[in-house]
Structure formats: C-alpha cells, structure tokens
Design a protein around this motif. Structure first.
Motif, mmCIF file in Angstrom:
data_model
loop_
_atom_site.group_PDB
_atom_site.id
_atom_site.type_symbol
_atom_site.label_atom_id
_atom_site.label_comp_id
_atom_site.label_asym_id
_atom_site.label_seq_id
_atom_site.Cartn_x
_atom_site.Cartn_y
_atom_site.Cartn_z
ATOM 1 N N ASP A 9 35.953 -11.903 37.325
ATOM 2 C CA ASP A 9 34.906 -11.103 36.700
ATOM 3 C C ASP A 9 35.367 -9.677 36.494
ATOM 4 O OD1 ASP A 9 32.105 -12.720 38.368
ATOM 5 O OD2 ASP A 9 33.148 -13.132 36.488
ATOM 6 N N ASP A 10 36.024 -9.183 37.535
ATOM 7 C CA ASP A 10 36.464 -7.798 37.447
ATOM 8 C C ASP A 10 37.474 -7.620 36.312
ATOM 9 O OD1 ASP A 10 36.457 -7.322 41.047
ATOM 10 O OD2 ASP A 10 34.899 -7.076 39.529
ATOM 11 N N ASP A 11 38.366 -8.610 36.261
ATOM 12 C CA ASP A 11 39.369 -8.501 35.206
ATOM 13 C C ASP A 11 38.727 -8.529 33.839
ATOM 14 O OD1 ASP A 11 42.020 -10.385 36.874
ATOM 15 O OD2 ASP A 11 41.391 -8.293 36.966
ATOM 16 N N SER A 12 37.774 -9.438 33.720
ATOM 17 C CA SER A 12 37.140 -9.533 32.400
ATOM 18 C C SER A 12 36.330 -8.279 32.124
ATOM 19 C CB SER A 12 36.241 -10.769 32.323
ATOM 20 O OG SER A 12 35.252 -10.699 33.346
ATOM 21 N N THR A 13 35.713 -7.771 33.198
ATOM 22 C CA THR A 13 34.958 -6.525 33.008
ATOM 23 C C THR A 13 35.883 -5.423 32.526
ATOM 24 O OG1 THR A 13 33.778 -7.199 35.006
ATOM 25 C CG2 THR A 13 33.207 -5.076 34.071
ATOM 26 N N LEU A 14 37.020 -5.393 33.186
ATOM 27 C CA LEU A 14 37.954 -4.321 32.857
ATOM 28 C C LEU A 14 38.490 -4.481 31.437
ATOM 29 C CD1 LEU A 14 38.658 -2.023 34.635
ATOM 30 C CD2 LEU A 14 40.780 -3.149 35.238
ATOM 31 N N SER A 15 38.807 -5.690 31.078
ATOM 32 C CA SER A 15 39.357 -5.897 29.738
ATOM 33 C C SER A 15 38.272 -5.656 28.688
ATOM 34 C CB SER A 15 39.958 -7.295 29.592
ATOM 35 O OG SER A 15 39.062 -8.260 30.078
ATOM 36 N N ASP A 16 37.031 -6.062 29.028
ATOM 37 C CA ASP A 16 35.929 -5.746 28.103
ATOM 38 C C ASP A 16 35.753 -4.245 27.992
ATOM 39 O OD1 ASP A 16 33.776 -8.525 29.102
ATOM 40 O OD2 ASP A 16 35.434 -8.355 27.663
ATOM 41 N N PHE A 17 35.863 -3.638 29.120
ATOM 42 C CA PHE A 17 35.704 -2.187 29.175
ATOM 43 C C PHE A 17 36.761 -1.502 28.313
ATOM 44 C CE2 PHE A 17 35.483 1.996 30.561
ATOM 45 C CZ PHE A 17 36.605 2.385 31.266
ATOM 46 N N LEU A 18 37.974 -1.929 28.468
ATOM 47 C CA LEU A 18 39.034 -1.321 27.674
ATOM 48 C C LEU A 18 38.844 -1.626 26.187
ATOM 49 C CD1 LEU A 18 42.153 -1.927 29.947
ATOM 50 C CD2 LEU A 18 41.009 0.225 29.449
ATOM 51 N N GLY A 19 38.327 -2.818 25.912
ATOM 52 C CA GLY A 19 38.051 -3.145 24.513
ATOM 53 C C GLY A 19 36.953 -2.275 23.948
ATOM 54 N N SER A 20 35.937 -2.036 24.749
ATOM 55 C CA SER A 20 34.828 -1.206 24.266
ATOM 56 C C SER A 20 35.262 0.235 24.093
ATOM 57 C CB SER A 20 33.646 -1.292 25.242
ATOM 58 O OG SER A 20 33.996 -0.683 26.466
ATOM 59 N N LEU A 21 36.313 0.601 24.831
ATOM 60 C CA LEU A 21 36.834 1.967 24.703
ATOM 61 C C LEU A 21 37.314 2.226 23.284
ATOM 62 C CD1 LEU A 21 38.978 2.947 27.813
ATOM 63 C CD2 LEU A 21 37.055 4.158 26.855
ATOM 64 N N MET A 22 37.904 1.216 22.694
ATOM 65 C CA MET A 22 38.478 1.435 21.375
ATOM 66 C C MET A 22 37.392 1.597 20.319
ATOM 67 S SD MET A 22 41.474 1.745 22.020
ATOM 68 C CE MET A 22 42.121 1.983 20.380
ATOM 69 N N ASP A 23 36.191 1.094 20.608
ATOM 70 C CA ASP A 23 35.114 1.262 19.632
ATOM 71 C C ASP A 23 34.592 2.691 19.637
ATOM 72 O OD1 ASP A 23 33.797 -2.004 20.458
ATOM 73 O OD2 ASP A 23 35.306 -1.357 18.991
ATOM 74 N N TYR A 24 34.603 3.260 20.799
ATOM 75 C CA TYR A 24 34.046 4.591 20.952
ATOM 76 C C TYR A 24 35.113 5.643 20.643
ATOM 77 C CZ TYR A 24 31.753 8.522 23.263
ATOM 78 O OH TYR A 24 31.191 9.734 23.549
ATOM 79 N N THR A 25 34.743 6.638 19.834
ATOM 80 C CA THR A 25 35.684 7.717 19.540
ATOM 81 C C THR A 25 35.293 8.926 20.372
ATOM 82 O OG1 THR A 25 35.632 6.913 17.283
ATOM 83 C CG2 THR A 25 36.815 8.947 17.680
ATOM 84 N N PRO A 26 36.104 9.284 21.325
ATOM 85 C CA PRO A 26 35.728 10.438 22.145
ATOM 86 C C PRO A 26 35.852 11.730 21.350
ATOM 87 C CG PRO A 26 37.876 9.641 22.782
ATOM 88 C CD PRO A 26 37.362 8.700 21.755
ATOM 89 N N THR A 27 35.045 12.686 21.748
ATOM 90 C CA THR A 27 35.060 13.966 21.050
ATOM 91 C C THR A 27 36.379 14.694 21.269
ATOM 92 O OG1 THR A 27 32.708 14.041 21.518
ATOM 93 C CG2 THR A 27 33.715 16.043 20.686
ATOM 94 N N ILE A 28 36.944 14.517 22.461
ATOM 95 C CA ILE A 28 38.228 15.156 22.729
ATOM 96 C C ILE A 28 39.306 14.337 22.019
ATOM 97 C CG2 ILE A 28 39.834 15.777 24.546
ATOM 98 C CD1 ILE A 28 37.459 16.110 26.375
ATOM 99 N N PRO A 29 40.085 14.966 21.147
ATOM 100 C CA PRO A 29 41.031 14.175 20.340
ATOM 101 C C PRO A 29 42.158 13.599 21.182
ATOM 102 C CG PRO A 29 41.349 16.517 19.959
ATOM 103 C CD PRO A 29 40.140 16.394 20.803
ATOM 104 N N ASP A 30 42.656 12.482 20.714
ATOM 105 C CA ASP A 30 43.711 11.769 21.438
ATOM 106 C C ASP A 30 44.980 12.595 21.546
ATOM 107 O OD1 ASP A 30 43.019 8.338 20.395
ATOM 108 O OD2 ASP A 30 42.250 9.583 22.022
ATOM 109 N N GLU A 31 45.288 13.359 20.483
ATOM 110 C CA GLU A 31 46.548 14.110 20.481
ATOM 111 C C GLU A 31 46.559 15.165 21.581
ATOM 112 O OE1 GLU A 31 44.743 13.640 17.776
ATOM 113 O OE2 GLU A 31 45.988 12.376 16.505
#
Lengths: 136, 384
Positions: A13-35
């Motif tokens: 579960d944790d792994d899937s949570t984490l992988s889902d979490f990381l996947g959801s990260l890519m949907d969200y664009t943080p205000t602080i730029p990646d560069e």
C-alpha cells in the motif's frame, strides 16, 4: 513476526501510495520553478536525474512558504483587529494586508529561524541626544 | 564615548564584511535570488497578502533558498550514508522530516515508522489537493548557462603542427608570423635608413604598412567574430580597401612620415601655440610613444618653423600628424588613421631628418616631445 503479513500488505500500500503520490506530483505545477530548485540542489550536491524528486522538493518548499506566510497573515490580522478596537476609521484605511518584518520574524521564530531586524539606523552614536550632553 | 562608538562601528563593518560573501549573497547568485523573490511573492499573494515590505520579502526568499539548499544537503547525505551517489525519494522524505523535526510531526516518535508512510508525504498530498495551481509568472531558462568550448582556438583544433616539441598542442595557436616577424626586420633595417636610400625607405614603409594593417584588421576581426580563419585573402582585400578609402589605410609607424594637407583654420594653430606654453603630459602608453616622438623630434622643429612661414595669406596650414598604434584596451578606438596623402617630396625630408637624428641633444628632444604631446592633445577632438 506478526507484523510481517500486515507489513508486507502495508508495504504494498505504501509503495502504491508513494508511486501515486509521485504521479500526482507531475500533475501539479508548483509556483517555485523547477530550474531554481534544481540550481540550489545542484549547489548542495544533490544528484538525481528524476524530475519528480525535484518537484517534490519544490512542493515541500512551497508548503513551507505557505505555512510561514499564513502564520504571518494571522499575526497581521490580529494586530489590525487590536487596532480597530481603538479607532473605527482604521478599518476602512488598513484593509491592505502587508507582510512586515515584524510579523515575519514572529512567525519564523516558531519554525526555529531567528530573524532579528534593526529597529532604526542612526548616523552617529550621538544622534538624537540632547545638544547639551553631546560630545563635540 | 566617541572611541566606544568608533570601536562598535569597526566591529559592525567587520561583521558585515564577514557575512557578505556567503554563498547565497554573492553576485553570481543574484539571478536565482531574484527569481526566488518573484516566486515567493506569488505564494504570499495566494495566501492572502496584498503587499509586502522589501526587506521582508528579501529575508523570506533568502530563508527559502537556504531551505532548499539544506533539503538537498540532507538528502545527499542520506544517500551517501546508504552507499549511493544518487538520491532517492526516501532520502528526500527523510531530509524533509529532519527539517520539520523542530516543529514535530505526528508519528515522529515511532521507532518502526516507514518512510513511505510518513506524515510528511501525506501532508504534502493534502497540500497539493487544497492549494490552487499557480504557475510561475515568468519563463525561466536553464541556468547557469554552459558555454561551449571553442575547439578552433587550440593548435590541435586548427590542425597545425606545434612549432616545437616543447609546445603542447592544446595551447592556443600562435598569431600570424607577419605580425611579429615584421618588427624584427625593421630592427635590422633602421641602420640602413640613415644612408638615405629613398627606394629602400619606401620599401620598408610599404612592408610595415602592410603588416600593421594586417594586424590591425586582424584585431578588429577577432573582436567581432572571435575566431581566426583565412588570413591572406582578407589582407589582400584590406589592402585594396586601404587604397580606396584613406580611413582604412595603415597607421604610421616610426620611420614613416605622412604629411596631411587639410584646410584647418588658423585658430587651431593659435591654440597649438597657446598649448605650447602649458604642456600637458600624457599618461598612457608612454613606452610606445617615446620612440616615435624621438624620431619625430626633427619633424616637430621643422613644422613649427614652417607654420610661421605659411602664416599670412594662406588658407591651408601644413602640419604633421603622427598616429600611434596602440594594442590593447583603451577608451579611444585603436587604429584610427586620420586622413593623409603620401607625397614623394616629403620622403626626402624624412630621410634628411633621420640623418640629423643622432646629433640632437637630449634636452632639445625632450622639449620637442612635450611640444608634440601638446599639439596632439589639442588636436584630439578633430580626430576620429
């Protein structure tokens, strides 16, 4: 040993949570730029080709800023409420919420960051003293 | 009281100097700090602030930058501790936990907690769910920029053989031999100039002209393009250009003399005479000029006497100008060549002057040098 079957399920579960979490990260664009985040991570020696980790750090930083800013906002609102009790006309004038050094240092102190701000700056040690007692 | 105040000020200055060159305050980091300021202002706006003090914004952005740095440092440390060079998601989450441990988080005291199940990750997920998606205001390029190494600079890149076994091939290539070989030949021929051969002098002049023009053009080209390529063709073109356009002609070198005939009004001459009384010493490039001035010492003498003769009734004033070829960075553009025409009769004058050169006194030479400087300084605004 009892933990094992549970923990193995939990791990999945944790792994899937984490992988889902990381996947959801890519949907969200943080205000602080990646560069920007990449630049400072590279400065510290952090090496990772994975973009998701950089996004993770960016989101965590944004969360930190949001927390500090919201604490400062509460301080600011509390101060305005205290002032308004004395004068009613301040309510119309001071609708603007301004981030001041005072509020910021108060909220940062709770996070373990000590920011001390100068009260005022003077030209010389004898500024503001009586002319009679001033040394020439 | 005053001494105490002074002492405090010195300490303050010292502490300021010590705190200034931190890695987050250096000049090279200005760009990143500015971007951070914009990003944090956006976050503050999303939280509810309508404005902020400059110092508050700067302080907060400085702290955030240090936060990112410390997260990266902790994550890297954790990865190294586990024997890895590249960091993991677990390393990052552990780093975040460490930074948040001051405030505390739920489950921090559990001894068997799993990093994947960490509260921090859950908090971040909640944050993503709640907060609005506000992208950064500007388009940020990748920084710092990585400049490509120009391979053509080195000998090896050019495909040339180094002119000696002791010279490694990765060093930059030598400049064109014309640019430095010509000087050596001039040194040999100065002794023969005093013999007064007109044709030989003309030949030397032309050779020096050509080499100096090449060098000049080369510097101009390198300044524009930053690379060296086919050299001979350009020199040929430059020669043709110099014949048509006097402004592209080669500057004068010592041993040469060009006389310019131009309709200069008399007040210039008068100002020269006024300037003569107050010589203005020049600071720059004295080493290069002294030799030229010494050779022009007889010229100056002839010129000043000549000016007095041509005074009345003549609209044209004949005077000599010398151009100093300066290599390097200066406020004036190098290689400025004023308008001049070469005339045969002047070559005879030049030859005669060089014959008398050895007989001059040092004192006279110095006086003429000062004269020359003052004339040049007064004529500066008329030059290019």
């Amino acid at each position: 040993m009892n933990h094992n079957p549970q923990s193995s399920d939990g791990k999945h579960d944790d792994d899937s949570t984490l992988s889902d979490f990381l996947g959801s990260l890519m949907d969200y664009t943080p205000t602080i730029p990646d560069e920007l985040v990449e630049h400072y991570l590279a400065k510290s020696g952090f090496q990772c080709p994975d973009v998701r980790l950089i996004r993770l750090v960016a989101v965590a930083t944004q969360k930190f800023v949001a927390e500090v800013a919201s604490d400062a906002l509460q301080h600011c609102k509390a101060r305005q409420a205290a002032v308004v009790k004395d004068k009613r006309d301040k309510q119309q004038k001071d609708k603007r919420l301004i981030l001041t050094m005072d509020d910021l240092s108060k909220s940062l102190r709770e996070y373990g960051v000590n920011v001390k701000h100068q009260e005022y700056f003077a030209d010389s040690p004898s500024t503001g003293m009586d002319p009679a007692s001033r040394d020439e | 009281m005053n001494d105490g105040g002074l002492h405090n000020r010195k300490e303050q200055e010292k502490s300021q100097k010590q705190s200034k060159p931190s890695k987050f305050r250096s000049k090279s980091d200005d760009f990143a700090l500015a971007i951070a300021k914009v990003a944090i202002a956006q976050v503050c706006e999303s939280v509810g602030f309508q404005g902020s003090q400059h110092s508050a914004l700067e302080t907060l952005s400085d702290i955030i930058v240090r936060y990112i740095y410390s997260v990266g440092k902790t994550a890297n440390f954790n990865a190294n501790l586990a024997g890895r060079a590249e960091a993991n998601v677990f390393d990052v989450i552990q780093g975040l936990e460490e930074l948040g441990s001051g405030l505390g988080f739920a489950g921090g005291s559990d001894f068997d907690r799993c990093v994947a199940n960490s509260v921090i990750a859950r908090d971040i997920i909640h944050f993503i769910g709640d907060a609005d998606d506000i992208p950064f205001a500007y388009d940020v390029p990748r920084f710092p920029l990585v400049k490509e190494w120009k391979e053509m600079e080195s000998l090896w890149g050019k495909g040339e053989q180094p002119p000696g076994e002791h010279i490694p091939s990765w060093l930059p290539a030598f400049p064109d031999p014309d640019t430095y070989a010509a000087r050596l030949s001039v040194g040999n021929e100065t002794n023969s100039i005093s013999s007064g051969e007109k044709t030989e002098l003309a030949r030397v002049e032309r050779k020096m002209e050509r080499s100096l023009l090449n060098l000049q053009q080369r510097f101009a080209r390198n300044g524009n393009e930053g690379g060296s390529s086919n050299y001979g063709g350009y020199a040929g073109r430059a020669r043709v250009a110099s014949e048509s356009n006097p402004y592209l002609a080669a500057p004068l070198h010592f041993g040469e003399k060009e006389v310019e005939v131009s309709p200069v009004v008399l007040p210039a001459k008068l100002s020269n005479e006024v300037a003569l009384r107050n010589p203005v010493p020049e600071n720059c490039d004295m080493g290069n000029r002294v030799s030229v001035l010494e050779t022009f010492a007889p010229a100056i003498e002839g010129m000043t006497s000549g000016l007095c003769d041509l005074d009345n009734g003549q609209k044209k004033v004949v005077y000599n100008q010398s151009v100093h070829f300066k290599i390097g960075i200066g406020k004036k553009s190098f290689g400025t060549a004023p308008y001049f025409n070469s005339q045969n009769e002047d070559l005879e004058k030049i030859a005669s002057w060089f014959r008398n050169d050895n007989e001059k006194d040092d004192k006279k030479r110095k006086a003429e040098k000062i004269l020359k400087e003052s004339i040049e300084s007064s004529q500066k605004p008329t030059q290019l």
